[in-house]
Write an enzyme that holds these catalytic residues in place. Structure first.
Site, PDB file in Angstrom:
ATOM      1  N   SER A 137       5.355  13.364   0.251  1.00 42.80           N
ATOM      2  CA  SER A 137       6.610  12.720  -0.100  1.00 42.80           C
ATOM      3  C   SER A 137       6.466  12.130  -1.504  1.00 42.80           C
ATOM      4  CB  SER A 137       6.898  11.610   0.922  1.00 42.80           C
ATOM      5  OG  SER A 137       8.042  10.875   0.552  1.00 42.80           O
ATOM      6  N   LYS A 165       8.436  16.998  -0.703  1.00 46.65           N
ATOM      7  CA  LYS A 165       9.674  16.267  -0.395  1.00 46.65           C
ATOM      8  C   LYS A 165       9.961  15.341  -1.556  1.00 46.65           C
ATOM      9  CE  LYS A 165      10.337  12.263   2.631  1.00 46.65           C
ATOM     10  NZ  LYS A 165      10.163  11.751   4.018  1.00 46.65           N
ATOM     11  N   LYS A 167      12.113  12.277  -3.031  1.00 55.17           N
ATOM     12  CA  LYS A 167      13.022  11.169  -2.759  1.00 55.17           C
ATOM     13  C   LYS A 167      14.194  11.300  -3.731  1.00 55.17           C
ATOM     14  CE  LYS A 167      10.872   8.682   0.403  1.00 55.17           C
ATOM     15  NZ  LYS A 167      11.502   8.392   1.720  1.00 55.17           N
ATOM     16  N   ASP A 192      14.778  13.539   0.612  1.00 55.27           N
ATOM     17  CA  ASP A 192      14.971  12.379   1.491  1.00 55.27           C
ATOM     18  C   ASP A 192      15.760  11.330   0.709  1.00 55.27           C
ATOM     19  OD1 ASP A 192      14.943  10.369   3.348  1.00 55.27           O
ATOM     20  OD2 ASP A 192      12.759  10.154   3.424  1.00 55.27           O
ATOM     21  N   GLU A 217      16.988  14.988   4.310  1.00 57.33           N
ATOM     22  CA  GLU A 217      16.653  13.951   5.298  1.00 57.33           C
ATOM     23  C   GLU A 217      17.544  12.735   5.071  1.00 57.33           C
ATOM     24  OE1 GLU A 217      12.474  13.116   5.145  1.00 57.33           O
ATOM     25  OE2 GLU A 217      12.629  11.302   6.364  1.00 57.33           O
ATOM     26  N   ASP A 242      16.153  10.806  10.088  1.00 60.16           N
ATOM     27  CA  ASP A 242      14.979   9.936  10.180  1.00 60.16           C
ATOM     28  C   ASP A 242      15.455   8.615  10.785  1.00 60.16           C
ATOM     29  OD1 ASP A 242      12.923   8.115   9.680  1.00 60.16           O
ATOM     30  OD2 ASP A 242      12.666   8.592   7.571  1.00 60.16           O
ATOM     31  N   LYS A 266       8.957   9.708  13.802  1.00 62.37           N
ATOM     32  CA  LYS A 266       8.001   8.670  13.407  1.00 62.37           C
ATOM     33  C   LYS A 266       7.754   7.826  14.645  1.00 62.37           C
ATOM     34  CE  LYS A 266       9.407   8.102   8.587  1.00 62.37           C
ATOM     35  NZ  LYS A 266      10.167   7.260   7.653  1.00 62.37           N
ATOM     36  N   GLY A 294       6.126   9.715   7.925  1.00 59.43           N
ATOM     37  CA  GLY A 294       5.060   8.773   7.582  1.00 59.43           C
ATOM     38  C   GLY A 294       5.641   7.482   7.062  1.00 59.43           C
TER      39      GLY A 294
HETATM   40  O1  OSB Z   1      11.859   7.617   4.701  1.00 52.05           O
HETATM   41  O2  OSB Z   1      10.263   8.898   5.193  1.00 52.05           O
HETATM   42  C1  OSB Z   1      10.645   7.836   4.711  1.00 52.05           C
HETATM   43  C2  OSB Z   1       7.701   5.868   3.277  1.00 52.05           C
HETATM   44  C3  OSB Z   1       8.058   4.593   3.646  1.00 52.05           C
HETATM   45  C4  OSB Z   1       9.234   4.379   4.304  1.00 52.05           C
HETATM   46  C5  OSB Z   1      10.083   5.451   4.604  1.00 52.05           C
HETATM   47  C6  OSB Z   1       9.728   6.741   4.261  1.00 52.05           C
HETATM   48  C7  OSB Z   1       8.540   6.942   3.547  1.00 52.05           C
HETATM   49  C8  OSB Z   1       8.112   8.245   3.044  1.00 52.05           C
HETATM   50  C9  OSB Z   1       6.644   8.441   2.793  1.00 52.05           C
HETATM   51  O3  OSB Z   1       8.869   9.136   2.749  1.00 52.05           O
HETATM   52  C10 OSB Z   1       5.968   9.133   3.900  1.00 52.05           C
HETATM   53  C11 OSB Z   1       4.463   9.051   3.784  1.00 52.05           C
HETATM   54  O4  OSB Z   1       3.908   9.806   3.011  1.00 52.05           O
HETATM   55  O5  OSB Z   1       3.868   8.220   4.489  1.00 52.05           O
HETATM   56 MG    MG Z   2      12.692   9.398   5.556  1.00 49.05          MG
END
Ligand code: OSB
Ligand code: MG
Length: 372
Positions: A137, A165, A167, A192, A217, A242, A266, A294
């Site tokens: 991510s 992925k 953001k 995402d 996402e 999510d 998650k 994650g």
């Molecule tokens: O929305 O998936 C998410 C990290 C912290 C809070 C929300 C998210 C995320 C990530 C990182 O996208 C996922 C990771 O690599 O742990």
């Molecule tokens: Mg997410």
């Protein structure tokens, strides 16, 4: 219940680079680990995925400490000596919400229960693989520089990650996607938004279809179910949820309504690994792909997530990256990427423990509570 004592450890782990999302920027992971100690001296471990402020969801670290110690621990008085993981989940259900707190406490107890039986978490959950495919991510560069983004993505691809992925948020979407797609025409790519768009953005999001994406996402607010139906209808790119998915019922609703066709699981967000498995089973029975999300986990949370991601329905690479994507020093032995995959732990329970000296170094606060 054989668990006599719970310790909460609050750790500060500096991230290797700031992690910026549409809801804020994380520089240091402020995380709570739960340690459960049995009368026979078995130690179970789990991680609370709550962040320090309620930006991703309503939960946050200070609140989690209060909920775990003041509200969840008392529910365990009803849990008897031979009771197992299902009974723990049932006992905690009298507390509304707070899935990350429930997941942290119930997983520490589950870890004790599994270690007492010499059973790996992956085996208990029904894993069918011994390695899992890993994605990464990629946050919004704090500089909002496209060359910097390409540099970061290139580094991850060179390391072997199997999916990228990005953001995104309004103002940071088409340009970075275009640049990454242009540089790597074949790379599996997804987005995402962490709820940063609205129903009015349907046409804007549909225009991103040209970048040949695996999924978007959580484009809209977590409670905007009808909005996600509209976005799903507008886009060729599949929609994944999510933040909206908190239970088996919400996953079922997402699929039945056509709000999403892919689910990010998650364990923290759904209240623990039992419900995570139940959501997996539901989606597997409907041929809906799932993948493991994650929350910038340390090795403790990562170990358990990788066990979950080894179930057969996890057909897309997860946000289960290697320790060094997040931290210079992890609290466990580091998880390493090997040909884009991570090996599933084979030891009893979650299969890993904190390294005592590292735990001591990273801990900023701790407390101890007797159970019962
Ligand atoms: O929305 O998936 C998410 C990290 C912290 C809070 C929300 C998210 C995320 C990530 C990182 O996208 C996922 C990771 O690599 O742990
Ligand atoms: Mg997410």
């Amino acid at each position: 219940m054989s668990v006599e004592m719970i310790r909460l450890h609050r750790l500060h782990l500096p991230l290797v680079r700031p992690f910026r999302t549409s809801f804020g920027t994380e520089v240091v992971r402020d995380v709570i680990l739960v340690e459960a100690v049995s009368s026979d001296g078995v130690h179970g471990w789990a991680e609370c995925s709550a962040m320090s402020w309620p930006g991703y969801s309503h939960e946050y670290a200070d609140g989690a400490i209060d909920v775990i110690t003041q509200h969840l621990l008392p529910t365990l008085r009803e849990v008897g000596g031979d009771d197992g993981p299902q009974d723990v989940r049932a006992a905690m259900s009298v507390v509304r919400g707070h899935p990350m707190s429930k997941s942290a406490l119930s997983t520490a107890l589950l870890d004790v229960w599994l270690r007492e039986r010499a059973l790996p978490l992956a085996t208990y959950l029904g894993a069918t693989r011994d390695r899992v495919d890993c994605g990464v991510s990629v946050g919004i560069p704090t500089t909002e520089s496209i060359p910097e983004l390409l540099d970061e993505v290139g580094g991850y691809l060179a390391a072997g990650y199997r999916r990228i992925k990005l953001k995104i948020e309004p103002g940071w979407d088409a340009a970075p996607l275009e640049a990454v797609r242009h540089a790597w025409p074949e790379v599996p790519l997804q987005t995402d938004a962490n709820q940063s768009y609205t129903r009015a953005d349907a046409a804007h999001l549909a225009a991103l279809d040209e970048f040949d994406l695996l999924l978007h996402e959580q484009p809209l607010a977590e409670d905007d179910w009808y909005g996600h139906v509209l976005i799903s209808q507008a886009c060729r790119t599949p929609i994944c949820m999510d933040e909206s998915i908190l239970s088996v019922e919400s996953a079922d609703s997402a699929l039945r309504f056509g709000a999403a066709s892919i689910i990010n699981i998650k364990p923290g967000r759904v209240g623990g690994y039992l419900t995570a498995r139940d959501i997996h089973d539901l989606c597997w029975s409907r041929s809906a792909p799932v993948w493991c999300g994650g929350m910038l986990e340390t090795g403790i949370g990562r170990a358990a997530n990788i066990a979950l991601a080894a179930l057969p329905g996890f057909t897309l690479p997860g946000d289960t990256s290697a320790s060094n994507r997040y931290y210079e020093v992890d609290v466990t032995e580091p998880f390493v990427l090997d040909d884009g995959q991570i090996a599933v732990p084979t030891g009893a329970g979650i299969g890993v423990d904190p390294i005592p000296e590292v735990l001591a170094d990273l801990t900023v606060w701790s407390t101890e509570v007797r159970v019962g």
